[in-house]
Design a protein around this motif. Structure first.
Motif, PDB file in Angstrom:
ATOM      1  N   VAL A  44      23.489  58.637  13.919  1.00 31.90           N
ATOM      2  CA  VAL A  44      23.977  58.683  15.230  1.00 31.90           C
ATOM      3  C   VAL A  44      23.849  60.184  15.742  1.00 31.90           C
ATOM      4  N   THR A  45      23.614  60.450  16.971  1.00 30.05           N
ATOM      5  CA  THR A  45      23.390  61.805  17.471  1.00 30.05           C
ATOM      6  C   THR A  45      23.952  61.717  18.780  1.00 30.05           C
ATOM      7  N   GLY A  46      23.840  63.100  19.527  1.00 31.23           N
ATOM      8  CA  GLY A  46      24.204  63.256  21.082  1.00 31.23           C
ATOM      9  C   GLY A  46      23.063  62.666  21.666  1.00 31.23           C
ATOM     10  N   ASN A  47      23.273  62.449  22.978  1.00 31.97           N
ATOM     11  CA  ASN A  47      22.124  62.273  23.712  1.00 31.97           C
ATOM     12  C   ASN A  47      20.799  63.027  23.807  1.00 31.97           C
ATOM     13  N   TYR A  48      21.111  64.109  23.942  1.00 35.95           N
ATOM     14  CA  TYR A  48      20.058  65.338  24.083  1.00 35.95           C
ATOM     15  C   TYR A  48      19.426  65.769  22.704  1.00 35.95           C
ATOM     16  N   LYS A  49      19.558  65.151  21.678  1.00 34.00           N
ATOM     17  CA  LYS A  49      18.916  65.599  20.464  1.00 34.00           C
ATOM     18  C   LYS A  49      18.002  64.850  20.274  1.00 34.00           C
ATOM     19  N   ALA A  50      16.681  65.409  20.422  1.00 28.04           N
ATOM     20  CA  ALA A  50      15.236  65.068  20.272  1.00 28.04           C
ATOM     21  C   ALA A  50      15.180  64.367  18.882  1.00 28.04           C
ATOM     22  N   GLU A  51      15.091  63.057  18.462  1.00 27.14           N
ATOM     23  CA  GLU A  51      14.926  62.550  17.061  1.00 27.14           C
ATOM     24  C   GLU A  51      13.797  61.427  17.394  1.00 27.14           C
TER      25      GLU A  51
END
Length: 373
Positions: free
Chosen positions: A266-273
């Motif tokens: 799970v990440t924040g919205n603006y973390k490019a993965e």
């Protein structure tokens, strides 16, 4: 007692923000107070200095910037869909009482301040004003230093976080007279005590984050009383904020493979993965921590809930401009008398190192100061 809480409340992807917001009002309401969140959002202030016409024209004619503009526009559409899955609005509306008025700017707080017997600012990094120049954040400073409302309203901070280890002289001079109006000041990190003293306070207190005011079972009820998606197999839960760090996440996947575990990421919205991501609701996020074999994160609040749920966890340190935020984790480890649980490179041995959290007794005169008139 009617209590208005000024904190961060508007997130669409920051689980810790919403849960600290939920915890403080829940704690106060369970004690019989009428607590609510003051809906002020500093993003509406004129914080950023506008570029000159020439710079704006250059950006408009630059093909690279032109392409990035449309890329961001498409990303916003994608994020709106993701936010519908995370469903933070539903959690807010269901569990967090909000002020009837929305305060778009500090001037609105001044003109029609929330009716309350007391204002509380905190927790989260409400006193971290380093995101813009001093002239830009001046209104934000006065808002989060509770410089509004009548003189008969009590003003307190609970677990306010500075998020930095030092502040500018201009900011300090602005804050000193504002802090003098407070009836009680407490901070979340021990190093925050030094900044309070630099601003003229003799007796600030170090207290725990509001999420630690509630028992683990209260959080379990949040996922037990909601319909959630549950992983089928055993897994490592990974939660990464968008803050800067130097760590190769491939190491996590190799570790998981060696342990024959899945990875729920799970990440924040603006973390490019490019990896497969899980867009959890808040109840799902709590469930994922509580039922993981291991937890890996760079998040303070993920560490908090790992301790509350007694999970084996490891923390990835923040670096660069965000390195000052590691102090909140140092204070958390100290609060529970446990050794640092930082993961270094590909060494995951800390995940199999047991720990026995023993919360230190910290003098906390918060309720005493709140209730006594």
């Amino acid at each position: 007692m009617k209590i208005g809480i000024l904190t961060y409340w508007w997130a669409s992807d920051n689980y810790g923000q919403l849960l600290q917001c939920y915890a403080l009002q829940k704690y106060l309401r369970d004690l019989g107070h009428e607590a609510f969140i003051i809906r002020y959002n500093y993003n509406n202030e004129n914080i950023w200095v506008k570029d000159s016409f020439c710079k704006r024209a250059f950006r408009a004619l630059n093909p690279v910037i032109f392409y990035r503009y449309f890329e961001r526009k498409n990303n916003r559409k994608k994020i709106l869909k993701i936010n519908q899955i995370r469903d933070f609005d539903n959690f807010r509306n269901k569990y967090i009482p909000l002020s009837s008025d929305v305060y778009a700017k500090y001037e609105n707080l001044m003109a029609t301040p929330p009716e309350a017997d007391a204002y509380i600012v905190g927790s989260d990094q409400v006193w971290n004003f380093s995101f813009a120049d001093f002239t830009g954040v001046k209104n934000v400073v006065h808002a989060y230093m509770l410089d509004f409302g009548g003189g008969n309203v009590k003003r307190l901070s609970y677990a306010a976080s500075w998020g930095v280890s030092e502040i500018s002289e201009d900011l300090r001079n602005e804050i000193i007279p504002l802090l003098k109006k407070f009836d009680y000041v407490s901070v979340r990190e021990q190093k925050g005590l030094d900044l309070c003293r630099e601003c003229g306070l003799d007796n600030p207190e170090w207290v725990c984050d509001p999420t630690l005011l509630l028992e683990a079972e209260l959080y379990r009820m949040l996922y037990k009383e909601n319909e959630i998606n549950k992983p089928q197999g055993k897994y490592i839960f990974v939660y990464m904020l968008n803050n800067q760090y130097e760590f190769n996440l491939d190491f996590v996947y190799r570790f998981a493979k060696a342990k024959n575990l899945d990875v729920i990421f799970v990440t924040g919205n603006y973390k490019a993965e490019k990896r497969k991501l899980f867009y959890a609701t808040i109840p799902e996020w709590l469930y994922l921590i509580d039922n993981a074999e291991y937890v890996i994160s760079n998040s303070f609040h993920c560490a908090v809930f790992s301790i509350l749920f007694k999970k084996q966890f490891g923390i990835i340190k923040l670096t660069g401009a965000h390195s000052g935020m590691n102090t909140r984790l140092d204070s958390l480890f100290d609060l529970f008398s446990i050794s640092e649980r930082y993961i270094k490179d590909d060494d995951f041995s800390i995940l199999d190192t047991s720990y026995e959290p023993k919360r230190k007794h910290i003098e906390n005169h918060f309720m005493e100061k709140l209730i006594l008139r």
